[in-house]
Design a protein around this motif. Structure first.
Motif, PDB file in Angstrom:
ATOM      1  N   MET A  40      27.877  -5.495 -25.567  1.00 14.22           N
ATOM      2  CA  MET A  40      26.949  -6.107 -26.513  1.00 14.22           C
ATOM      3  C   MET A  40      25.567  -5.436 -26.452  1.00 14.22           C
ATOM      4  O   MET A  40      24.923  -5.239 -27.482  1.00 14.22           O
ATOM      5  CB  MET A  40      26.808  -7.612 -26.213  1.00 14.22           C
ATOM      6  CG  MET A  40      28.064  -8.428 -26.496  1.00 14.22           C
ATOM      7  SD  MET A  40      28.622  -8.277 -28.213  1.00 14.22           S
ATOM      8  CE  MET A  40      27.251  -9.015 -29.077  1.00 14.22           C
ATOM      9  N   CYS A  41      25.139  -5.071 -25.230  1.00 10.94           N
ATOM     10  CA  CYS A  41      23.851  -4.373 -25.108  1.00 10.94           C
ATOM     11  C   CYS A  41      23.910  -3.010 -25.784  1.00 10.94           C
ATOM     12  O   CYS A  41      22.942  -2.580 -26.425  1.00 10.94           O
ATOM     13  CB  CYS A  41      23.485  -4.216 -23.630  1.00 10.94           C
ATOM     14  SG  CYS A  41      22.928  -5.729 -22.850  1.00 10.94           S
ATOM     15  N   CYS A  42      25.038  -2.312 -25.647  1.00 15.01           N
ATOM     16  CA  CYS A  42      25.189  -1.000 -26.293  1.00 15.01           C
ATOM     17  C   CYS A  42      25.160  -1.136 -27.815  1.00 15.01           C
ATOM     18  O   CYS A  42      24.535  -0.328 -28.507  1.00 15.01           O
ATOM     19  CB  CYS A  42      26.490  -0.338 -25.840  1.00 15.01           C
ATOM     20  SG  CYS A  42      26.477   0.205 -24.123  1.00 15.01           S
ATOM     21  N   LEU A  43      25.834  -2.137 -28.329  1.00 16.84           N
ATOM     22  CA  LEU A  43      25.810  -2.374 -29.778  1.00 16.84           C
ATOM     23  C   LEU A  43      24.402  -2.720 -30.250  1.00 16.84           C
ATOM     24  O   LEU A  43      23.978  -2.315 -31.334  1.00 16.84           O
ATOM     25  CB  LEU A  43      26.779  -3.497 -30.146  1.00 16.84           C
ATOM     26  CG  LEU A  43      28.265  -3.141 -30.097  1.00 16.84           C
ATOM     27  CD1 LEU A  43      29.117  -4.376 -30.345  1.00 16.84           C
ATOM     28  CD2 LEU A  43      28.596  -2.055 -31.113  1.00 16.84           C
ATOM     29  N   LEU A  44      23.677  -3.458 -29.412  1.00 17.31           N
ATOM     30  CA  LEU A  44      22.291  -3.779 -29.744  1.00 17.31           C
ATOM     31  C   LEU A  44      21.459  -2.508 -29.860  1.00 17.31           C
ATOM     32  O   LEU A  44      20.668  -2.347 -30.802  1.00 17.31           O
ATOM     33  CB  LEU A  44      21.702  -4.707 -28.680  1.00 17.31           C
ATOM     34  CG  LEU A  44      20.190  -4.977 -28.782  1.00 17.31           C
ATOM     35  CD1 LEU A  44      19.860  -5.700 -30.079  1.00 17.31           C
ATOM     36  CD2 LEU A  44      19.703  -5.772 -27.580  1.00 17.31           C
ATOM     37  N   LEU A  45      21.658  -1.576 -28.920  1.00 23.11           N
ATOM     38  CA  LEU A  45      20.912  -0.318 -28.961  1.00 23.11           C
ATOM     39  C   LEU A  45      21.262   0.499 -30.198  1.00 23.11           C
ATOM     40  O   LEU A  45      20.389   1.118 -30.809  1.00 23.11           O
ATOM     41  CB  LEU A  45      21.188   0.493 -27.686  1.00 23.11           C
ATOM     42  CG  LEU A  45      20.626  -0.085 -26.389  1.00 23.11           C
ATOM     43  CD1 LEU A  45      21.056   0.763 -25.194  1.00 23.11           C
ATOM     44  CD2 LEU A  45      19.115  -0.189 -26.442  1.00 23.11           C
ATOM     45  N   VAL A  46      22.551   0.510 -30.567  1.00 29.63           N
ATOM     46  CA  VAL A  46      22.965   1.216 -31.793  1.00 29.63           C
ATOM     47  C   VAL A  46      22.257   0.630 -33.000  1.00 29.63           C
ATOM     48  O   VAL A  46      21.710   1.353 -33.842  1.00 29.63           O
ATOM     49  CB  VAL A  46      24.493   1.138 -31.981  1.00 29.63           C
ATOM     50  CG1 VAL A  46      24.891   1.676 -33.353  1.00 29.63           C
ATOM     51  CG2 VAL A  46      25.215   1.915 -30.894  1.00 29.63           C
ATOM     52  N   CYS A  47      22.279  -0.697 -33.098  1.00 31.33           N
ATOM     53  CA  CYS A  47      21.649  -1.368 -34.243  1.00 31.33           C
ATOM     54  C   CYS A  47      20.150  -1.106 -34.284  1.00 31.33           C
ATOM     55  O   CYS A  47      19.575  -0.891 -35.358  1.00 31.33           O
ATOM     56  CB  CYS A  47      21.918  -2.870 -34.191  1.00 31.33           C
ATOM     57  SG  CYS A  47      23.647  -3.301 -34.440  1.00 31.33           S
ATOM     58  N   LEU A  48      19.517  -1.108 -33.112  1.00 29.55           N
ATOM     59  CA  LEU A  48      18.079  -0.838 -33.064  1.00 29.55           C
ATOM     60  C   LEU A  48      17.766   0.579 -33.529  1.00 29.55           C
ATOM     61  O   LEU A  48      16.850   0.794 -34.334  1.00 29.55           O
ATOM     62  CB  LEU A  48      17.555  -1.036 -31.636  1.00 29.55           C
ATOM     63  CG  LEU A  48      17.386  -2.463 -31.138  1.00 29.55           C
ATOM     64  CD1 LEU A  48      17.006  -2.470 -29.661  1.00 29.55           C
ATOM     65  CD2 LEU A  48      16.336  -3.201 -31.958  1.00 29.55           C
ATOM     66  N   TYR A  49      18.564   1.555 -33.042  1.00 30.80           N
ATOM     67  CA  TYR A  49      18.273   2.956 -33.361  1.00 30.80           C
ATOM     68  C   TYR A  49      18.521   3.245 -34.840  1.00 30.80           C
ATOM     69  O   TYR A  49      17.666   3.802 -35.525  1.00 30.80           O
ATOM     70  CB  TYR A  49      19.120   3.883 -32.490  1.00 30.80           C
ATOM     71  CG  TYR A  49      18.663   5.320 -32.537  1.00 30.80           C
ATOM     72  CD1 TYR A  49      17.720   5.794 -31.643  1.00 30.80           C
ATOM     73  CD2 TYR A  49      19.170   6.209 -33.482  1.00 30.80           C
ATOM     74  CE1 TYR A  49      17.283   7.118 -31.672  1.00 30.80           C
ATOM     75  CE2 TYR A  49      18.739   7.524 -33.526  1.00 30.80           C
ATOM     76  CZ  TYR A  49      17.806   7.970 -32.627  1.00 30.80           C
ATOM     77  OH  TYR A  49      17.374   9.273 -32.667  1.00 30.80           O
ATOM     78  N   VAL A  50      19.691   2.862 -35.314  1.00 28.54           N
ATOM     79  CA  VAL A  50      20.022   3.147 -36.717  1.00 28.54           C
ATOM     80  C   VAL A  50      19.166   2.303 -37.645  1.00 28.54           C
ATOM     81  O   VAL A  50      18.666   2.775 -38.663  1.00 28.54           O
ATOM     82  CB  VAL A  50      21.520   2.896 -36.983  1.00 28.54           C
ATOM     83  CG1 VAL A  50      21.852   3.124 -38.442  1.00 28.54           C
ATOM     84  CG2 VAL A  50      22.364   3.803 -36.103  1.00 28.54           C
ATOM     85  N   GLY A  51      18.988   1.039 -37.276  1.00 26.58           N
ATOM     86  CA  GLY A  51      18.178   0.150 -38.107  1.00 26.58           C
ATOM     87  C   GLY A  51      16.744   0.620 -38.238  1.00 26.58           C
ATOM     88  O   GLY A  51      16.119   0.453 -39.286  1.00 26.58           O
ATOM     89  N   SER A  52      16.230   1.257 -37.166  1.00 29.95           N
ATOM     90  CA  SER A  52      14.840   1.732 -37.220  1.00 29.95           C
ATOM     91  C   SER A  52      14.644   2.821 -38.261  1.00 29.95           C
ATOM     92  O   SER A  52      13.536   3.007 -38.763  1.00 29.95           O
ATOM     93  CB  SER A  52      14.415   2.252 -35.840  1.00 29.95           C
ATOM     94  OG  SER A  52      15.049   3.492 -35.549  1.00 29.95           O
TER      95      SER A  52
END
Length: 204
Positions: free
Chosen positions: A1-13
């Motif tokens: 879940m933390c890894c998915l959070l990082l993906v969402c943060l990076y791409v979302g940014s």
């Protein structure tokens, strides 16, 4: 879940802004610089929070988890980059053959002070050779892999971590970058190899 959070943060940014210009426009590049640098500052905090949450013991320093350390720096820098250059001998040979002025002249020009200064001032070059390799490796390797290794082991992490990156980008080379990070324990190797791949892919 933390890894998915990082993906969402990076791409979302990168997609949070409504861009009125094309991808290579200076305004678009500057906004994306700001976005990914903010995510890069937050991502280590996600890793740190994760280590406290699962009570990693003994708790290693955050810099060590991120692969930022002096011990073994030289081999971790030179060996992966040398192997990556060997991997790209085919495209490099093709560039040498197709060069109208000759390989020696192209290398001399590329290493000249004028070329270096003009490259550094070019936002596209700075994005491809510095910001993209550094931020992507920090978020997708240095922050994710320690969590994955702890949960599923190093071998599985080499092949699972690129899946998070491929959700946003691509898969093939990211497995190699994950292997380099796990094998050396340093962030510098994957960053330099990524930068070299970008340079070669875009025709030096």
């Amino acid at each position: 879940m933390c890894c998915l959070l990082l993906v969402c943060l990076y791409v979302g940014s990168m997609v949070v802004y409504r861009y009125t210009f094309f991808r290579d426009h200076p305004n678009t590049i500057k906004r994306r610089f700001t976005s990914v640098l903010c995510v890069s500052a937050v991502s280590p905090q996600v890793l740190l929070a994760w280590t406290h949450y699962i009570r990693v013991s003994p708790s290693p320093p955050l810099w060590a988890l991120l692969g930022i350390r002096l011990e073994g720096f030289v081999p971790a820098t030179l060996l992966p980059l040398t192997l990556t250059i060997v991997l790209f001998l085919g495209p490099l040979t093709q560039l040498a053959i197709e060069s109208p002025r000759g390989l020696f002249h192209d290398v001399k020009t590329a290493l000249s002070e004028y070329e270096y200064i003009s490259s550094v001032r070019d936002l596209r070059w700075f994005r491809n050779q510095v910001v993209a390799p550094l931020t992507e490796k920090l978020v997708f390797r240095a922050c994710m892999i320690p969590m994955l290794v702890k949960c599923i082991g190093p071998t599985a992490a080499i092949f699972i971590s690129p899946l998070f990156f491929s959700v946003a980008f691509q898969f093939t080379y990211t497995s190699i970058f994950a292997f380099i990070f796990i094998r050396t324990g340093h962030l510098v190797g994957p960053v330099l190899c990524h930068s070299f791949c970008n340079c070669t892919h875009r025709g030096l």
